[in-house]
Design a protein around this motif. Structure first.
Motif, PDB file in Angstrom:
ATOM      1  N   MET A 147      35.342  64.687  -2.519  1.00  0.00           N
ATOM      2  CA  MET A 147      34.076  64.130  -2.073  1.00  0.00           C
ATOM      3  C   MET A 147      33.076  65.256  -1.937  1.00  0.00           C
ATOM      4  SD  MET A 147      33.093  61.157  -1.712  1.00  0.00           S
ATOM      5  CE  MET A 147      31.422  60.751  -1.496  1.00  0.00           C
ATOM      6  N   THR A 148      31.967  65.015  -1.324  1.00  0.00           N
ATOM      7  CA  THR A 148      31.013  66.106  -1.151  1.00  0.00           C
ATOM      8  C   THR A 148      31.617  67.153  -0.248  1.00  0.00           C
ATOM      9  OG1 THR A 148      30.007  64.903   0.673  1.00  0.00           O
ATOM     10  CG2 THR A 148      28.993  64.657  -1.474  1.00  0.00           C
ATOM     11  N   ASP A 175      29.761  64.821 -15.688  1.00  0.00           N
ATOM     12  CA  ASP A 175      29.501  64.188 -14.402  1.00  0.00           C
ATOM     13  C   ASP A 175      30.494  63.052 -14.220  1.00  0.00           C
ATOM     14  OD1 ASP A 175      28.509  63.063 -12.115  1.00  0.00           O
ATOM     15  OD2 ASP A 175      26.492  62.715 -12.871  1.00  0.00           O
ATOM     16  N   GLY A 195      30.514  58.833  -8.868  1.00  0.00           N
ATOM     17  CA  GLY A 195      30.990  58.773  -7.495  1.00  0.00           C
ATOM     18  C   GLY A 195      32.333  59.442  -7.289  1.00  0.00           C
ATOM     19  N   GLN A 238      33.029  62.456  -8.155  1.00  0.00           N
ATOM     20  CA  GLN A 238      32.792  63.869  -8.383  1.00  0.00           C
ATOM     21  C   GLN A 238      33.814  64.751  -7.675  1.00  0.00           C
ATOM     22  OE1 GLN A 238      30.424  64.340 -10.554  1.00  0.00           O
ATOM     23  NE2 GLN A 238      30.774  66.524 -10.731  1.00  0.00           N
ATOM     24  N   GLU A 256      29.192  59.380   2.712  1.00  0.00           N
ATOM     25  CA  GLU A 256      29.061  60.490   1.772  1.00  0.00           C
ATOM     26  C   GLU A 256      28.993  59.975   0.342  1.00  0.00           C
ATOM     27  OE1 GLU A 256      31.351  63.966   1.966  1.00  0.00           O
ATOM     28  OE2 GLU A 256      31.451  64.035   4.157  1.00  0.00           O
ATOM     29  N   LEU A 257      29.815  58.974   0.036  1.00  0.00           N
ATOM     30  CA  LEU A 257      29.802  58.392  -1.298  1.00  0.00           C
ATOM     31  C   LEU A 257      28.432  57.805  -1.618  1.00  0.00           C
ATOM     32  CD1 LEU A 257      31.079  57.359  -3.917  1.00  0.00           C
ATOM     33  CD2 LEU A 257      31.907  55.365  -2.623  1.00  0.00           C
ATOM     34  N   LEU A 261      25.963  60.603  -2.229  1.00  0.00           N
ATOM     35  CA  LEU A 261      26.236  61.278  -3.499  1.00  0.00           C
ATOM     36  C   LEU A 261      25.685  60.458  -4.653  1.00  0.00           C
ATOM     37  CD1 LEU A 261      27.588  63.509  -5.141  1.00  0.00           C
ATOM     38  CD2 LEU A 261      29.707  62.188  -5.057  1.00  0.00           C
ATOM     39  N   GLN A 291      22.404  61.270  -7.260  1.00  0.00           N
ATOM     40  CA  GLN A 291      22.511  61.229  -8.714  1.00  0.00           C
ATOM     41  C   GLN A 291      21.494  60.265  -9.307  1.00  0.00           C
ATOM     42  OE1 GLN A 291      26.610  60.201  -9.174  1.00  0.00           O
ATOM     43  NE2 GLN A 291      27.338  62.287  -8.871  1.00  0.00           N
ATOM     44  N   THR A 328      22.519  65.011   3.635  1.00  0.00           N
ATOM     45  CA  THR A 328      22.222  66.073   2.681  1.00  0.00           C
ATOM     46  C   THR A 328      21.348  67.182   3.247  1.00  0.00           C
ATOM     47  OG1 THR A 328      20.215  65.010   1.810  1.00  0.00           O
ATOM     48  CG2 THR A 328      22.330  64.350   0.844  1.00  0.00           C
ATOM     49  N   SER A 352      15.172  65.249  -4.026  1.00  0.00           N
ATOM     50  CA  SER A 352      16.100  65.180  -5.151  1.00  0.00           C
ATOM     51  C   SER A 352      15.354  65.124  -6.474  1.00  0.00           C
ATOM     52  CB  SER A 352      16.990  63.939  -5.023  1.00  0.00           C
ATOM     53  OG  SER A 352      17.819  64.039  -3.883  1.00  0.00           O
TER      54      SER A 352
END
Length: 365
Positions: free
Chosen positions: A1-2, A172, A175, A177, A305-306, A309, A313, A345, A352
């Motif tokens: 995750m992040t 990439d 989700g 990542q 977090e998901l 993220l 994106q 974030t 972003s």
């Protein structure tokens, strides 16, 4: 995750889909704990085909620039780090040594392919103690929009001793990542290719196209390289991701995998811990404890977090309006989404769009 962020200790604010009780569900509830600790032979629980499909469906893998390189008997080629990108190399003729940033060496022979998902700096050498030169310093002749030809042979040796097809790609996993961060720095396909069934014919075709130089070969090579890299990623996932911990451990745990799949399929749903536990057919308490132990965070923290993220994106890559991103992720107002995004974030959603993605600036050939 992040990456684990220290400021992710604040409870979700009002107006967020993460609100509710600290554990995200009402007391009690959930299905009985009937799932076994392991699954499959010898207690191993392989990633399900649904999970693998979900991972691969969200994957974006697109070549940005490719080079066909002719090298002489002595060569040293340096490739700079490309954060946010991945390197792919295919050795069609000859032999070489791949030397990574930490000094690790990998012997390559004709027919070998290498995928480097983290875009780290590295070198391709004919042998030890060879002076190196940046690949960008060579003159390049365009073959197509994304493919060029580089002649690194000295004038005294016009016939190449080694021929490479290499480049770097957008890589990439959406989700998922977190899976990408667990990948090894170097994924190498040797002559046997046992881990990647079906890949060897692709590499054979690449070798034929590299050497023959038929009409349209550059575009065909670019497509084959993308397929080869995708198959290497799939092979690594199908083999259990090298038994990595964290997210992969959760994906291999039948008490957690179904919930994680549900989160990724419906990130905008107002999930509760009880609902997620029901997806896995275990009690809420067992699910929450297991998730915390495996992932190092509560289930709804992971869900938050998901969402952020994915939001980052969408905002950076697809220029989706902030209001649309908020609605897609289940937030009732743009203000609530903006507060959650900044809490996770450390910056507002609009940033972003203003901040280039790592590796976004391309170098001129």
């Amino acid at each position: 995750m992040t990456e684990r962020l220290r400021y992710l200790t604040e409870s979700p604010g009002e107006g967020s889909p993460d609100g509710g009780s600290p554990d995200g569900g009402s007391p009690g509830g959930g299905a009985p704990d009937t799932a076994p600790a392991g699954g499959g032979p010898a207690g191993q629980f392989a990633l399900s085909s649904d999970l693998i499909s979900e991972l691969l469906t969200s994957m974006r893998l697109r070549g940005v620039r490719y080079r066909r390189v002719h090298a002489g008997p002595r060569f040293g080629l340096n490739f700079d780090a490309e954060p946010g990108r991945a390197y792919f190399h295919f050795l069609a003729v000859g032999s070489a040594v791949l030397r990574t940033e930490d000094g690790t060496r990998h012997e390559l022979s004709a027919g070998n392919a290498v995928f480097m998902p983290h875009g780290e700096s590295h070198q391709l050498l004919s042998g030890p103690d060879i002076p190196v030169r940046g690949i960008d310093s060579f003159d390049a002749v365009p073959l197509s929009n994304a493919v060029c030809d580089v002649d690194a042979c000295p004038s005294t040796n016009p016939n190449p001793s080694a021929i490479f097809f290499n480049g770097f790609m957008e890589f990439d996993l959406g989700g998922m990542q977190g899976i990408g961060r667990l990948m090894p720095d170097v994924m190498l396909v040797d002559a046997g290719g046992k881990r990647y069934p079906g890949l060897m014919p692709i590499l054979t075709s690449m070798r034929r196209e590299v050497c023959a130089g038929r009409v349209g070969f550059a575009g065909i090579l670019a497509r084959l390289a993308e397929v080869a890299a995708a198959m290497m990623v799939r092979g690594w996932i199908e083999c259990g991701c090298d038994n990595s911990s964290g997210l992969v451990a959760a994906l291999r745990d039948p008490r957690l995998a179904c919930a994680i799949l549900a989160l990724h399929r419906q990130p905008g749903h107002h999930w509760t811990v009880a609902e997620l536990a029901a997806e896995c057919n275990v009690s809420r308490s067992v699910f929450a404890d297991r998730f915390q132990t495996t992932m190092g965070m509560p289930p709804l923290r992971y869900a938050t977090e998901l969402r952020m993220l994915l939001a980052g994106q969408w905002l950076a890559q697809d220029t989706v309006p902030i209001q649309s991103v908020a609605q897609r992720l289940g937030y009732t107002s743009q203000a609530a989404f903006s507060r959650a995004f900044k809490r996770v974030t450390g910056r507002p959603p609009g940033a972003s769009r203003d901040t280039p993605r790592p590796g976004a600036a391309e170098k001129a050939d």
